[in-house]
Design an enzyme around this catalytic site. Structure first.
Site, mmCIF file in Angstrom:
data_model
loop_
_atom_site.group_PDB
_atom_site.id
_atom_site.type_symbol
_atom_site.label_atom_id
_atom_site.label_comp_id
_atom_site.label_asym_id
_atom_site.label_seq_id
_atom_site.Cartn_x
_atom_site.Cartn_y
_atom_site.Cartn_z
ATOM 1 N N SER A 135 -13.386 -13.552 1.276
ATOM 2 C CA SER A 135 -13.021 -14.061 2.185
ATOM 3 C C SER A 135 -13.890 -13.784 3.838
ATOM 4 O O SER A 135 -13.967 -13.900 5.095
ATOM 5 C CB SER A 135 -11.605 -13.718 3.235
ATOM 6 N N LYS A 191 -4.900 -8.436 8.850
ATOM 7 C CA LYS A 191 -5.976 -8.422 9.733
ATOM 8 C C LYS A 191 -5.657 -8.524 10.901
ATOM 9 O O LYS A 191 -6.472 -8.389 11.748
ATOM 10 C CB LYS A 191 -6.338 -9.510 8.929
ATOM 11 N N PRO A 245 0.751 -1.322 0.407
ATOM 12 C CA PRO A 245 -0.189 0.201 0.162
ATOM 13 C C PRO A 245 0.704 1.158 -0.293
ATOM 14 O O PRO A 245 2.272 1.523 -0.226
ATOM 15 C CB PRO A 245 -0.696 -0.011 1.729
ATOM 16 N N THR A 276 9.127 2.952 -2.243
ATOM 17 C CA THR A 276 10.794 3.147 -3.626
ATOM 18 C C THR A 276 12.326 3.975 -2.707
ATOM 19 O O THR A 276 12.653 3.862 -3.371
ATOM 20 C CB THR A 276 10.320 5.092 -3.650
ATOM 21 N N VAL A 290 4.060 2.603 2.370
ATOM 22 C CA VAL A 290 5.321 1.655 3.730
ATOM 23 C C VAL A 290 6.479 2.184 3.069
ATOM 24 O O VAL A 290 7.490 1.331 3.303
ATOM 25 C CB VAL A 290 4.244 0.706 3.303
ATOM 26 N N GLY A 291 7.021 2.742 2.193
ATOM 27 C CA GLY A 291 8.097 3.196 1.828
ATOM 28 C C GLY A 291 8.977 2.589 0.466
ATOM 29 O O GLY A 291 10.084 1.638 0.881
#
Length: 946
Positions: free
Chosen positions: A850, A893, A441, A447, A444-445
């Site tokens: 799910s 989750k 997503p 790049t 989150v780092g």
């Protein structure tokens, strides 16, 4: 010279004398026929050229087209920039007195008041044509009026730096005067400032033609502004400048003249526009002007030649400019040759062959030809590439781990995968042949991890964002036949980094566009595929380039959006996001410190303010005011405030929004401190300051450096003594504390509310776990019956569910009926009840398989009228036979369950390994059950009494 026979509207209707630059001669242009005068002067020689006669359309004749071609009237704006030179005869006869289109009636000496035209780009050298555009209607009307009155002369003056108009403007004199008028200023001061905007030495220009907004000027002689007459249009009185007397037989002047001619002939040989120009009979002053005009000098250098009245010095200035032009021409070609010879052993043979062919072509072309620029640009790109240059790769795993830990907190599984990749590269001796895809997503780092990999390996880094890219030419380059053609991003990358083995980060590869002109995904396949990129063909260079040594790292948010052929060649590393504990560490150890520094806030800040006059020497003691101020403050954000930020404002998987919220806090703190500092100064007693200061006469001689020394010596004392010496009270600020109680004052109300709606879920309601692009979240599955009656069994679904989730609901309804029939055959609830299943937050689209087990549990809870176990959440796809299939997003989750204070989680058995790989602090306090069939979920959800 033949006399003028008649004028109409200021123009000679019977005869116009035309002067061509290639020789000193006269052409007689008549209305019905065009013939050459039998005598054309070449110094002392006489030549009788053949007669030329044209029909009723003289515009199509060669000789009539000559002046329009020379002035650029029928060319594009680019060609109009070329200027044309006409010289006067050395015997004193003014061959320029009759030009193609203008009157020769007024005497030049009588032109003492002229309209001043500001020139922003270059001065007009006498003897040259210059096309300009005039959009100011008042100026244009004045020029047309002067032409009608048989006085077609204006003054052309170069604008100084800072006063010129935008270089991209189409008009050269577009409201120039209006822009520099000072409104509300006295007339005398306004005129003085206006004259200071332009150089005082300019050129008396003859208006050759006016066509719409285009005005063709021809430089005649030098002018000096005497005074301003009017502002609108700008009109000035001028002096006519004459060259200083000089001795033609002076050996020094003659030597300069000969050297200028020799150098100019070298330049003219390579310039087709001036190749036929005979400069042998030019006078000394005209030769100097001609050389300056055709050189590529800037406007200041040309202005220096224009204002120089000493002929010898003018020749010297021109010689310097012309020599620079010769050197530039040589350097451009020599630079290409040096590049080829330097890397000859490294350049592939097929590329070297193309280089030599193009270089041979370049040497044969003239620098003013369009093909010269195209060939030079092509060779410049081809030779500037880093043929055979590589960065040394460092496969030290310990060093790589240290770099990854410095740049990123957590992500241990991701770091482990990267270290495995580096270890394999060490054993193989190279890391090429792999395409890494970092998926996760936003925030989150991804790049920054790519940049860290490049730093760990010692490779150069280049980022190429392809989000929305639909033009294949951006990747593979454009054909040279296109206007503005350039190589593709891969070639630009190699030129930028200077090595053949950089790390190229292809960002947002899941957002590639597509159009009718081509498919960028297919082009990227040729770029990244190890089996193809050894012979990558760029359309601009049209030679194959080896990209096999490049390490490609891609980033994507959703790998399902990546085209299949590309995804098949990638090694995907999943970055699922950060947990609450990881976010706390990142915020405390990195984000807070970085934001504090970026906002200019320190735990203790000293501000020294000195207000003094503009002059470096104090002229009046009463103008001196010294203020010494010391700020004491400390800003601290508590852990409770950070935790509240994470849970109530920034629930996404990344930390980008968390950084924004912390920046928002510190900006408000900075504003508060600045506001307090602005009112904290309180001047108590200026008498004490005067008594401790020096005398007035000494202060007048003080310089700023002396004042600063006094203040620096004062900083060694206590705060109390400082305030007494300066006469200023310095306030001490208290500690600024941001905690959970006042957090809303800085960042506003919470964005998210608590997801846990029920302490104990009612009958028919079960908590499920979902994965979103922002991370994980909990959601409730609610079921109720609408009506009951024999044979009225059915199901209605709401909550903006996708097709997959609707199918899961149908499957869950069938499985629940089967289980109920097995456990309680006499219970006909499903057969006789119409049910309504809803998933809250109906504005949010939901989809995925799910939620199957959660829906079954909700149906059974309603059928048995029994509550589900407290603090239970579950996830898993269910088949018609009741088997539980694996799901994705285990980490997200789990985070969502812990955030809602859930203690018991049910996961599919196939996801056991995914859960075991999570960090220990993430698994702490959770009772997790792994199941492979729904029967086990039934026991956990309803048989909790046992």
């Amino acid at each position: 010279m033949m006399p003028n026979k008649g004028f109409k509207n200021g123009f000679d209707t019977s005869l116009v004398h035309l002067r061509l630059p290639s020789y000193y001669g006269l052409l007689h242009l008549r209305r019905q026929s065009l013939t050459l005068n039998s005598r054309v002067f070449f110094g002392a020689r006489h030549v009788t050229p053949p007669a030329i006669r044209v029909g009723s359309s003289p515009v199509q004749s060669l000789l009539f087209r000559a002046p329009t071609q020379l002035t650029g009237c029928n060319r594009s704006s680019r060609e109009l920039g070329r200027r044309v030179y006409f010289s006067a005869r050395s015997d004193g006869v003014d061959l320029l007195s009759s030009s193609p289109i203008v009157s020769t009636n007024p005497n030049l000496e009588d032109c003492l008041t002229v309209i001043a035209l500001p020139l922003p780009h270059k001065p007009l050298i006498p003897g040259f044509y210059m096309p300009i555009y005039v959009k100011d209607p008042k100026v244009l009307a004045a020029l047309q009026e002067s032409t009608r009155q048989q006085a077609p002369y204006v003054g052309a003056f170069l604008l100084k730096d800072g006063a010129s108009t935008d270089s991209s403007s189409r008009s050269e004199t577009d409201n120039v005067v209006e822009k520099f008028k000072g409104k509300g200023k006295p007339k005398k001061k306004r005129r003085k400032e206006l004259l200071n905007r332009i150089y005082q030495v300019g050129t008396l220009a003859q208006i050759s033609s006016i066509q719409g907004e285009q005005v063709i000027l021809f430089g005649r002689r030098r002018l000096l502004i005497k005074e301003m007459v009017s502002e609108d249009p700008l009109t000035v009185n001028v002096y006519h400048l004459k060259d200083k007397p000089y001795d033609k037989d002076n050996a020094v002047i003659k030597a300069s003249y000969v050297e200028v001619i020799s150098t100019l002939r070298d330049v003219l040989k390579t310039n087709s526009l001036w190749r036929d120009q005979d400069i042998g009979d030019f006078s000394y002053q005209h030769l100097a002007d001609f050389g300056a005009g055709i050189s590529g000098a800037n406007k200041h250098q040309n202005q220096g030649v224009l204002k120089e009245l000493d002929v010898h010095k003018r020749l010297e200035l021109t010689l310097e400019l012309v020599k620079k032009q010769v050197e530039i021409n040589k350097i451009k070609v020599a630079k290409i040759r040096v590049r080829i010879d330097t890397n000859r052993d490294k350049i592939p043979k097929h590329v070297l062959k193309v280089m030599e062919e193009e270089f041979t072509k370049l040497e044969m072309l003239e620098d003013n030809y369009s093909d010269f620029d195209l060939t030079y640009n092509y060779l410049d790109w081809l030779t500037v590439l880093p043929w055979g240059n590589f960065s040394y790769e460092n496969f030290d795993v310990l060093r790589a781990k240290k770099i990854l830990d410095e740049d990123h907190y957590g992500l241990s599984d991701v770091k482990e995968r990267i270290l495995e990749f580096i270890a394999v590269g060490r054993l193989r001796g190279t890391s090429q042949g792999k395409i890494i895809c970092l998926s996760g997503p936003p925030g989150v780092g991804k790049t920054s991890i790519g940049r860290s990999i490049a730093r760990a390996l010692g490779r150069k880094f280049f980022r190429f964002a392809v989000g929305g890219l639909s033009d294949v030419g951006e990747i593979k380059g454009h054909c040279q036949t296109y206007v503005g053609a350039m190589p593709g991003k891969m070639v630009q990358c190699l030129k930028s980094v200077g090595t053949e083995n950089p790390l190229i980060l292809i960002d947002e590869i899941d957002k590639l566009g597509r159009c009718h002109t081509g498919d960028p995904a297919s082009a990227l396949l040729e770029v990244m595929d190890p089996e193809q990129n050894a012979n990558f063909l760029d359309h601009f260079l049209n030679v194959t380039i080896d990209l096999s040594k490049v390490l490609f790292v891609c980033t994507a948010n959703v790998i399902e959006m990546i085209p299949g052929p590309l995804l098949d060649r990638m090694e995907v590393i999943d970055l699922s996001g950060y947990g609450t504990d990881e976010k706390m560490h990142i915020a405390r150890d990195y984000l807070v410190k970085t934001t504090c520094r970026d906002c200019g806030i320190k735990p203790e800040q000293v501000s020294l303010t000195t207000i003094v006059p503009q002059s470096p020497v104090i002229s009046d003691y009463h103008l001196l005011f010294l203020a010494y101020e010391r700020y004491h403050f400390q800003v601290d954000v508590s852990d409770a405030a950070l935790l509240s930020l994470i849970e109530n404002y920034c629930r996404e998987a990344g930390v980008r929004n968390l950084q924004k919220q912390i920046e928002k806090i510190y900006r408000k703190v900075a504003l508060e401190l600045v506001r307090q500092g602005a009112v904290s100064l309180d001047v108590t007693d200026t008498k004490d300051t005067k008594s401790s200061a020096k005398t007035d006469s000494e202060v007048k001689r003080m310089k700023l450096a002396d004042i600063m020394k006094i203040l620096e010596s004062a900083t060694g004392d206590s705060t109390e003594s400082k305030t007494k010496q300066s006469g200023v009270v310095a306030k001490t600020f208290k500690k600024v504390m941001i905690d959970e109680s006042n957090l809303a004052d800085y960042v506003g109300k919470p964005v998210f509310q608590e997801e846990k709606i029920y302490e104990q879920t009612p009958v028919g309601v079960v908590m499920g776990l979902a994965w979103t692009s922002m991370g994980g979240s909990t959601l409730y599955i609610e079921t109720t019956f609408v009506e009951e009656g024999e044979g009225k069994g059915g199901l209605h679904i709401t909550g903006q569910l996708g097709d997959v989730m609707k199918e899961s609901a149908e499957i869950a309804h069938t499985v629940a009926r089967k289980i109920m029939f097995e456990k309680e055959p006499e219970n006909l609830f499903f057969a006789n009840s119409k049910l309504h299943l809803h998933v809250p937050e109906g504005a949010t689209p939901k989809d995925g398989p799910s939620a199957g087990c959660t829906m079954i549990t909700s149906f059974l809870s309603l059928a048995m009228k029994k509550l589900v176990r407290k603090d239970l959440a579950m996830t898993g796809e269910v088949t018609l036979t009741g088997r539980i299939l694996p799901i994705g997003g285990v980490k997200e989750k789990t985070i969502a369950a812990k955030r809602s204070r859930i203690k018991t989680i049910i996961f599919p058995e196939a996801n056991r390994r995914d859960f075991e790989e999570l960090a220990e602090n993430m698994k702490e306090g959770l009772d997790v059950h792994f199941v492979d069939e729904y029967e086990k979920i039934f026991d956990l959800a309803f048989n909790y009494d046992h």
